[in-house]
Structure formats: structure tokens, C-alpha cells
Design a protein around this motif. Structure first.
Motif, PDB file in Angstrom:
ATOM      1  N   GLU A  78      -5.597  11.280 -38.066  1.00 28.68           N
ATOM      2  CA  GLU A  78      -5.376  10.812 -39.422  1.00 28.68           C
ATOM      3  C   GLU A  78      -4.169   9.891 -39.412  1.00 28.68           C
ATOM      4  N   MET A  79      -4.005   9.125 -40.483  1.00 28.64           N
ATOM      5  CA  MET A  79      -2.833   8.270 -40.594  1.00 28.64           C
ATOM      6  C   MET A  79      -1.924   8.817 -41.684  1.00 28.64           C
ATOM      7  N   ILE A  80      -0.615   8.842 -41.412  1.00 31.83           N
ATOM      8  CA  ILE A  80       0.320   9.184 -42.490  1.00 31.83           C
ATOM      9  C   ILE A  80       1.398   8.102 -42.579  1.00 31.83           C
ATOM     10  N   ALA A  81       1.877   7.882 -43.794  1.00 31.76           N
ATOM     11  CA  ALA A  81       2.965   6.934 -44.036  1.00 31.76           C
ATOM     12  C   ALA A  81       3.954   7.656 -44.947  1.00 31.76           C
ATOM     13  N   PRO A  82       4.731   8.610 -44.374  1.00 31.93           N
ATOM     14  CA  PRO A  82       5.512   9.527 -45.224  1.00 31.93           C
ATOM     15  C   PRO A  82       6.586   8.846 -46.056  1.00 31.93           C
ATOM     16  N   ALA A  83       6.994   7.621 -45.701  1.00 27.34           N
ATOM     17  CA  ALA A  83       7.963   6.909 -46.527  1.00 27.34           C
ATOM     18  C   ALA A  83       7.400   5.548 -46.930  1.00 27.34           C
ATOM     19  N   GLY A  84       6.079   5.466 -47.037  1.00 27.76           N
ATOM     20  CA  GLY A  84       5.464   4.224 -47.463  1.00 27.76           C
ATOM     21  C   GLY A  84       5.361   3.197 -46.340  1.00 27.76           C
ATOM     22  N   HIS A  85       4.870   1.985 -46.679  1.00 26.99           N
ATOM     23  CA  HIS A  85       4.590   0.997 -45.633  1.00 26.99           C
ATOM     24  C   HIS A  85       5.856   0.412 -45.019  1.00 26.99           C
ATOM     25  N   LYS A  86       7.021   0.615 -45.666  1.00 31.71           N
ATOM     26  CA  LYS A  86       8.265   0.087 -45.080  1.00 31.71           C
ATOM     27  C   LYS A  86       8.804   1.006 -43.980  1.00 31.71           C
ATOM     28  N   GLY A  87       8.352   2.250 -43.962  1.00 26.25           N
ATOM     29  CA  GLY A  87       8.803   3.206 -42.947  1.00 26.25           C
ATOM     30  C   GLY A  87       7.800   3.333 -41.821  1.00 26.25           C
ATOM     31  N   PRO A  88       8.028   4.275 -40.902  1.00 25.77           N
ATOM     32  CA  PRO A  88       7.088   4.464 -39.783  1.00 25.77           C
ATOM     33  C   PRO A  88       5.698   4.879 -40.280  1.00 25.77           C
ATOM     34  N   ILE A  89       4.679   4.295 -39.664  1.00 26.49           N
ATOM     35  CA  ILE A  89       3.295   4.672 -39.948  1.00 26.49           C
ATOM     36  C   ILE A  89       2.777   5.372 -38.697  1.00 26.49           C
ATOM     37  N   LEU A  90       2.133   6.500 -38.880  1.00 23.49           N
ATOM     38  CA  LEU A  90       1.825   7.342 -37.729  1.00 23.49           C
ATOM     39  C   LEU A  90       0.376   7.783 -37.703  1.00 23.49           C
ATOM     40  N   SER A 143      -5.032  -0.062 -58.031  1.00 23.48           N
ATOM     41  CA  SER A 143      -5.470  -0.773 -59.230  1.00 23.48           C
ATOM     42  C   SER A 143      -4.461  -1.838 -59.652  1.00 23.48           C
ATOM     43  N   ASN A 144      -3.248  -1.786 -59.067  1.00 20.82           N
ATOM     44  CA  ASN A 144      -2.230  -2.794 -59.380  1.00 20.82           C
ATOM     45  C   ASN A 144      -2.009  -3.773 -58.231  1.00 20.82           C
ATOM     46  N   GLY A 145      -2.904  -3.727 -57.251  1.00 14.62           N
ATOM     47  CA  GLY A 145      -2.802  -4.652 -56.122  1.00 14.62           C
ATOM     48  C   GLY A 145      -1.607  -4.388 -55.226  1.00 14.62           C
ATOM     49  N   LEU A 146      -1.106  -3.138 -55.251  1.00 15.25           N
ATOM     50  CA  LEU A 146       0.040  -2.775 -54.396  1.00 15.25           C
ATOM     51  C   LEU A 146      -0.471  -2.066 -53.147  1.00 15.25           C
ATOM     52  N   PRO A 147       0.339  -2.021 -52.052  1.00 17.34           N
ATOM     53  CA  PRO A 147      -0.080  -1.224 -50.891  1.00 17.34           C
ATOM     54  C   PRO A 147      -0.312   0.230 -51.328  1.00 17.34           C
ATOM     55  N   ILE A 204       1.695   9.601 -32.993  1.00 17.97           N
ATOM     56  CA  ILE A 204       2.052   8.322 -32.361  1.00 17.97           C
ATOM     57  C   ILE A 204       2.327   7.292 -33.449  1.00 17.97           C
ATOM     58  N   GLU A 205       3.470   6.638 -33.358  1.00 16.91           N
ATOM     59  CA  GLU A 205       3.747   5.581 -34.343  1.00 16.91           C
ATOM     60  C   GLU A 205       2.881   4.372 -34.049  1.00 16.91           C
ATOM     61  N   VAL A 206       2.360   3.757 -35.120  1.00 15.81           N
ATOM     62  CA  VAL A 206       1.452   2.624 -34.938  1.00 15.81           C
ATOM     63  C   VAL A 206       1.893   1.405 -35.748  1.00 15.81           C
ATOM     64  N   ALA A 207       1.388   0.256 -35.320  1.00 21.57           N
ATOM     65  CA  ALA A 207       1.530  -0.982 -36.094  1.00 21.57           C
ATOM     66  C   ALA A 207       0.161  -1.291 -36.692  1.00 21.57           C
ATOM     67  N   VAL A 208       0.147  -1.825 -37.907  1.00 23.57           N
ATOM     68  CA  VAL A 208      -1.127  -2.161 -38.557  1.00 23.57           C
ATOM     69  C   VAL A 208      -1.123  -3.648 -38.908  1.00 23.57           C
ATOM     70  N   PRO A 209      -2.304  -4.274 -38.971  1.00 25.27           N
ATOM     71  CA  PRO A 209      -2.340  -5.711 -39.292  1.00 25.27           C
ATOM     72  C   PRO A 209      -1.960  -5.957 -40.754  1.00 25.27           C
ATOM     73  N   SER A 210      -1.584  -7.173 -41.085  1.00 26.12           N
ATOM     74  CA  SER A 210      -1.214  -7.457 -42.468  1.00 26.12           C
ATOM     75  C   SER A 210      -2.455  -7.340 -43.349  1.00 26.12           C
ATOM     76  N   GLY A 211      -2.247  -6.920 -44.573  1.00 23.60           N
ATOM     77  CA  GLY A 211      -3.365  -6.702 -45.481  1.00 23.60           C
ATOM     78  C   GLY A 211      -4.102  -5.397 -45.213  1.00 23.60           C
ATOM     79  N   PHE A 212      -3.504  -4.543 -44.385  1.00 26.22           N
ATOM     80  CA  PHE A 212      -4.147  -3.263 -44.041  1.00 26.22           C
ATOM     81  C   PHE A 212      -4.344  -2.403 -45.290  1.00 26.22           C
ATOM     82  N   ASP A 213      -5.464  -1.693 -45.323  1.00 22.45           N
ATOM     83  CA  ASP A 213      -5.757  -0.833 -46.476  1.00 22.45           C
ATOM     84  C   ASP A 213      -5.075   0.532 -46.313  1.00 22.45           C
ATOM     85  N   TYR A 214      -3.903   0.647 -46.936  1.00 25.90           N
ATOM     86  CA  TYR A 214      -3.122   1.881 -46.788  1.00 25.90           C
ATOM     87  C   TYR A 214      -3.764   3.083 -47.483  1.00 25.90           C
ATOM     88  N   SER A 215      -4.767   2.815 -48.296  1.00 31.33           N
ATOM     89  CA  SER A 215      -5.394   3.968 -48.962  1.00 31.33           C
ATOM     90  C   SER A 215      -6.149   4.835 -47.946  1.00 31.33           C
TER      91      SER A 215
END
Ligand SMILES: [Ca+2]
Length: 427
Positions: free
Chosen positions: A309-321, A407-411, A263-274
């Protein structure tokens, strides 16, 4: 590699024929080697080819003896193995399977192409009775089975016409996949000994996958069913057997009836993609972190306790599932995230459901094989161990990317394209 050797042999033979009288014009133009050198290189190519044939025949004798000592009937083994010939394609590397090298969106787009969707829709109608019977016995829904049928062989159009025993004997004979080849040959002997199939049915891909749903022999032996009870497991010509076998396979690997796949999901801003790819949480726990369905619908009561589980196969700019148990059951069929996504998206489309709502970051440029290796070297130097440099982005590399991103403050999504790669290489 052997293609190359074969080409050399053909060139050498051509040169030999050309110089039976005088060197050919073509050979003169090329500034040909002295005739003696041409003859000698043709001879050594011939010898190499002959030696390979001899080694292959010796391998057959050895295999037949070993199979016999394991208790297989000598006459059966001999009749199966003796006619095998070397399959040139099977000697090539198998590293260019599309789901491992194309960007994920290219694979998913292709999976749900208009042609595949239209044909699948017709197949669902044509085979309504087949699917009614299969769904009455197994928990797997028809649109998933149809998607597998469509992605594996374009609904039986492209099943491969290689002699599977020859292809697998080639693997077993020499190279990187000898253990695989032998294991598969033993499975074929088991299938024949148990009268599951007839020898002349054994055609498939150069990699040994057979029938409408591309079962390799061990899968065939262990999971194929004679769904229509006619005494033959006909995965090549009978949709009851082929689709019933796929349903049996997924069912035995734990398919859960009426549960979601992805299922594709939306996440709040500042979400911890790790958390992606690393954490398993119930839907309720994801919900508490602000994760919600992309459609805007609410999570249902049935979904609340399910693990995902959550996957982001093309990073935070693509679909998060969020991916559920059934997603990983599909990966038992083919261990690739792109494949499981392709099956889900096509399967959903076949039942009129849109899986993905966010478009892919198509402007992103994928990394080349060499860049992936450079990235692995660099990350490891920086203290983010990728556990080797193989140019393949697996779980260890994604873990290292995530750690570097964090460690670089990136998603910390574990995904890297050209822009981020440049930043990494200059850090
Ligand atoms: Ca049958």
C-alpha cells in the motif's frame, strides 16, 4: 477525574485541620467559606471516597464469585484479587498516548534519537547469542526486535513498576474500559493457573503492559514463550524470553522473512494521491504507475510480486512510502502508523540503512483537537462525511479529506495542516 476528587478531599481535610481552633490565616486570606460549609464539604468528599472504596470491595467480591463460577480456583482468584488497590493513574483517560497526538515526525525523530540508536547498537552486540538463537527459530530479524525493545521500554530501562493486578482491577471496576480490565484479569488468572509466571512478577505500566516488550496479559498468555526453558516466562529479566516472545508474536501474526517493511518512493508529477491508503497493488503495478524507490535503485525481481500500500503520513511534501505485509504485522503490536514507522526507521538505522530521504514538512502546523473537530463538522456539512466528530483523524476522516481535496483539484493525500484548514473553513 478521580485525581480531581482526591484533590478536593485533601483540600477539605486541610481546611478541617486548620479550623480545629480558629480558621487558618490562609483560609482567611482566601475568604474561606463558613466553617459549617467546610465541614460539610469535607464530609461529603470523605463519603465519596468511602463509597468508592466500598464499591471497589463489592466489585472484588463479585469478580471473585464470577471467576469461581467460570471454573477458576477460588483460593487462587482470592489471593490475586483481594490485595488489589485502586490505581489513580489507571483511572485517568488513556487518550494521550504520544503516537496518537504528536506530529508523525516528532514521533519518528524521537524513535531514532542518538541515545536510542547508540544503546541499541550496544544491545545488538551484547546479545548476539540471544539473537542467533531467536533467528534460528523465528523469521523476525534482530534489528526489528531490538527496535521494539528500544521503543517499548528503552531496552528494559523503563518497564513500569505498577502492580498490574491493581491497575487492571481499577479498569475492570468502573469507567470506559471495564470489559478490557476483566478480560486482562482473566488472562492473568490463566497465566498463574498454568504456572507461566509467579504473582510477584506481575509489575508493569499503569495500563497493564509488562516486561521488556510490554505485553498485556492476553498477549502474554497467548504468545509469551519460555525461550530458555527454565520453567518461567520471564519477560522482565530474561532477554531470551522477552525478545523470543516478541519474535513469536510477530511470527504468528504473519511476519515474512527477508521481505521489506517500508520503502520510500518517488512518484511522477500529477500522481493521483487518492491511491494512498486506499489501494493495494503489487510492486509491478506501482512501477507501471511510475512509482520508484527514492534511492534511485531499481525494484528487484523478488520485490515485483509483493503487495504494497502507499502512505503519505505528512502529505505530498513529506516522505511517500510503500508499506508491505510486515508493516501491518508491526501494527498488530501497536495499531499506530507512527509506531510502525518508528520501529522501521530505528530498525533500519540499527542495520546501517537509511529509510527516509525526504525531510518532513516541519513548518506545517498541526491542527489542535478543537480544529480537528471543526474540520470534521465542516467536511460533513460540505457533503464529505467524516462519520462523526471526535477530534481524531482516522480512516473515515482521511477519506473525507481526500474527497474534498479531489473535488478542489488539490493533491488528494488525506492530510491537512493549518494552511489547508483555513482554506477549508472559508470555502
Ligand atoms: Ca524462561
Amino acid at each position: 477525574m478521580t485525581h480531581h476528587r482526591f484533590t478536593l478531599l485533601v483540600l477539605a481535610l486541610t481546611a478541617l485541620q486548620g479550623c480545629a481552633n480558629t480558621p487558618s490565616a490562609e483560609a482567611q486570606l482566601r475568604g474561606a467559606q463558613p466553617i459549617e460549609a467546610q465541614i460539610s464539604s469535607a464530609k461529603s468528599a470523605l463519603t465519596e471516597e468511602e463509597t468508592q472504596q466500598k464499591r471497589f470491595e463489592a466489585w472484588k467480591t463479585d469478580f471473585i464469585n464470577r471467576a469461581t463460577s467460570k471454573g477458576y480456583d477460588r483460593a487462587l482468584v482470592t489471593s490475586v484479587i483481594q490485595p488489589a488497590i485502586i490505581n489513580e493513574l489507571a483511572l485517568e483517560r488513556d487518550s494521550d498516548q504520544p503516537e496518537f497526538t504528536k506530529p508523525v515526525w516528532s514521533y519518528v525523530d524521537n524513535a531514532v534519537s542518538p541515545d536510542r540508536l547508540n544503546t541499541g547498537t550496544s544491545k545488538l552486540i551484547e546479545n548476539e547469542e540471544v539473537f542467533n538463537a531467536i533467528e534460528a527459530r523465528y523469521p523476525v530479524p534482530r534489528h526489528i526486535l531490538t527496535a521494539i525493545w528500544g521503543l517499548e521500554t528503552a531496552y528494559g530501562r523503563i518497564m513500569g513498576s505498577h502492580d498490574v493486578v491493581s491497575a487492571l482491577s481499577t479498569f475492570a471496576f468502573e469507567g470506559r474500559r471495564t470489559a478490557f480490565g476483566e478480560e486482562q484479569l482473566f488472562a492473568i488468572l490463566d497465566m498463574l493457573a498454568a504456572d507461566q509466571v509467579r504473582t510477584e512478577q506481575l509489575t508493569g505500566s499503569w495500563a497493564g503492559a509488562m516486561g521488556m516488550t510490554q505485553f498485556i496479559p492476553t498477549t502474554f498468555r497467548d504468545y509469551a514463550v519460555d525461550f530458555n526453558s527454565d520453567g518461567n516466562k520471564d519477560l522482565w529479566g530474561n532477554p531470551y524470553d522477552a525478545l523470543g516472545s516478541a519474535a513469536h508474536y510477530l511470527s504468528r501474526h504473519g511476519w515474512r522473512k527477508n521481505e521489506p517493511v517500508m520503502i520510500e518512493v518517488a512518484v511522477p508529477s500529477g500522481f493521483d494521491y487518492s491511491l494512498s491508503e486506499t489501494a493495494t497493488k503489487t510492486v509491478d503495478e506501482w512501477k507501471a504507475l511510475g512509482v520508484r524507490p527514492m534511492t534511485g535503485e531499481r525494484w528487484t525481481e523478488n520485490q515485483s510480486p509483493l503487495s504494497a500500500e502507499m502512505i503519505a503520513p505528512a502529505g505530498h511534501k513529506g516522505p511517500i512510502l510503500l508499506t508491505f505485509k510486515n508493516f501491518y504485522v508491526i501494527k498488530k503490536y501497536n495499531n499506530s502508523t507512527s509506531y510502525a514507522m518508528g520501529i522501521t526507521v530505528l530498525g533500519d538505522a540499527l542495520r546501517g540503512v537509511q529509510t527516509l530521504h525526504t525531510d518532513w514538512p516541519r513548518e506545517d502546523q498541526a491542527l489542535s483537537f478543537e480544529d480537528k473537530q471543526k474540520m470534521q463538522v465542516k467536511l460533513t456539512e460540505l457533503g464529505f462525511d467524516t462519520k462523526g466528530v471526535d477530534g481524531q483523524i482516522g480512516p473515515n476522516t482521511r477519506r473525507a479529506i481526500r474527497a474534498w481535496q479531489k473535488s478542489n483539484g488539490l493533491p488528494a493525500e488525506g492530510y491537512m495542516e493549518q494552511k489547508l484548514f483555513k482554506r477549508l473553513m472559508t470555502s
